[in-house]
Design an enzyme around this catalytic site. Structure first.
Site: not given
Length: 456
Positions: A46, A338, A365, A416
């Site tokens: 962002r 997550d 995901k 992950r």
């Protein structure tokens, strides 16, 4: 690290022209000392996007330099922003809201769903056309949840079957402000609509039945956007006033709690560990894992709690703890979506049973994380039952997992999964072989080096 120093290269069975970088993660003793994980990925994305829409120079320190964030930077450059690095500081010269330029080629998003969905929102209210492409994993992820509201605002799409990448989109100028109730809890969908609203005349409204991470709201306000949030009947009503003027900022990115999660769990399940993880963002919409681990008996202490750039931050001291299985409240899911893969590892080492539910989102995901983690932990010797929307895990009571033998766990190009099973290897007798560690670079390029350093 008590690992093989050279990675083993194996050919991928279904992609004979590529290779997988496998690695065996083994017990390596207590984790101690102090470490600092990379910058928060959500805030890094962002800061680049908003800096690119501000008029003037935004300066960012602590930016996560993983592949996902670099994909965002490359896309914003392709649409007119100037983004450079000087020393430890990133400098972004923006084009102003409404000033995005027509990119000359496709925008390659790599593995980053965040980049894709948020940038689709940005493009939606600009009069430009953009093609989005991504790697094999990203190209399987659903974009329809973003296409639907952005189409209502006037953007048009030509997507691959199933609403996936590659896709071509044409922005609308002027776009039409809408009121949109999120059908699923998704910070990415919320942010995409809000970012489209930046350059849309009037007020664009997003209704959140379940609160999700609020980095977009905090940062948009910080950059000068007029944004209001109120709660009515347990729902969050977010309104952004269009044709905004963003002002350049100095952004200090806190450490990513999703990256810290691997070291928190590693210290909790490794006997003798006493580890301090510095400068971790503790935004309440992101801190669910810490709350759940404390409910399980985890010793996690906050040191020097402070606020940096509108975000709560602290150093975390984590000590080895005897964990107990719990039933995880589904209401906490959005604040730790997550982190569930590594929570499953903690549960596998706990005393008793851990039950999770309401995790449908994990099936879409980077991989189907419920199925992938059930298979990976089972291969490593854990007792796991896969349900439609969660896992039931019977813990070992602190006894090490057996390990994987010669067969590696399959990570499905999911960073992950790879890092979670690396942590599982620390609490195994014979080690855990991970089939491919290369996806780790998308979010945590120095993970393996840092893991080794924490145990010395």
């Amino acid at each position: 690290m008590a690992l093989s120093k050279a990675a083993h290269i194996h050919s991928a069975p279904d992609l004979p022209d590529q290779s997988l970088t496998s690695h065996r993660f083994q017990p390596q003793g207590p984790l101690s000392g102090r470490l600092r994980v990379p910058g928060d990925k959500s805030i890094s994305h962002r800061s680049i996007m908003f800096g690119a829409l501000a008029v003037g120079e935004t300066r960012v320190t602590g930016l996560l330099e993983g592949e996902d964030v670099m994909a965002t930077a490359a896309a914003m450059r392709a649409m007119g922003a100037t983004i450079t690095k000087q020393g430890d500081e990133w400098r972004i010269h923006g084009v102003g809201v409404g000033g995005l330029l027509q990119p000359t080629g496709a925008l390659d998003m790599g593995n980053s769903g965040t980049s894709t969905r948020l940038l689709m929102g940005l493009v939606a209210s600009h009069g430009i056309t953009a093609a989005f492409t991504g790697d094999a994993s990203l190209s399987k992820r659903p974009m329809g949840r973003v296409i639907e509201p952005l189409s209502r605002m006037g953007a048009s799409f030509e997507a691959s079957p199933g609403g996936t990448l590659p896709l071509l989109m044409r922005g609308a100028q002027p776009a039409v402000p809408i009121e949109y109730r999120l059908p699923v809890a998704s910070a990415q969908v919320k942010s995409a609509v809000l970012l489209a609203g930046l350059n849309t005349p009037g007020i664009t409204t997003v209704i959140e039945p379940v609160p999700t991470r609020d980095h977009s709201e905090r940062m948009l306000r910080g950059f000068g956007a007029e944004l209001d949030v109120e709660e009515i009947g347990g729902e969050r009503i977010i309104r952004i006033h269009g044709e905004a003027e963003l002002k350049p900022q100095q952004v200090v990115v806190p450490g990513d709690p999703s990256s810290a999660a691997f070291f928190i769990v590693a210290a909790l399940i490794t006997e003798g560990s006493d580890l301090v993880i510095e400068n971790i963002g503790l935004n309440p919409t992101r801190a669910g894992l810490i709350e759940v681990l404390r409910q399980m008996g985890g010793n996690i202490e906050e040191l020097d709690r402070r606020e940096v750039g509108g975000e709560p931050v602290a150093d975390l001291r984590v000590k080895h703890s005897a964990l107990t299985g719990i039933e995880v409240d589904p209401a906490i899911t959005p604040s730790m979506i997550d982190e569930f893969p590594v929570l499953f590892v903690a549960a596998a080492l706990a005393e008793g049973t851990t039950l999770t539910s309401g995790l449908d989102e994990l099936r879409v995901k980077e991989s189907d994380r419920l199925s992938a983690m059930a298979a990976a932990l089972t291969l490593a010797g854990a007792r796991v039952t896969e349900c439609e929307d969660g896992l039931v895990i019977e813990g070992t009571g602190g006894e090490p997992l057996a390990g994987t033998g010669e067969e590696p766990v399959t990570t499905h190009l999911d960073h992950r999964i790879a890092m979670s099973m690396a942590v599982a290897g620390l609490a195994s007798r014979d080690g855990v072989e991970v089939d491919d560690t290369s996806p780790i670079a998308t979010s945590f390029p120095n993970f393996m080096v840092m893991l080794e350093g924490a145990s010395q």
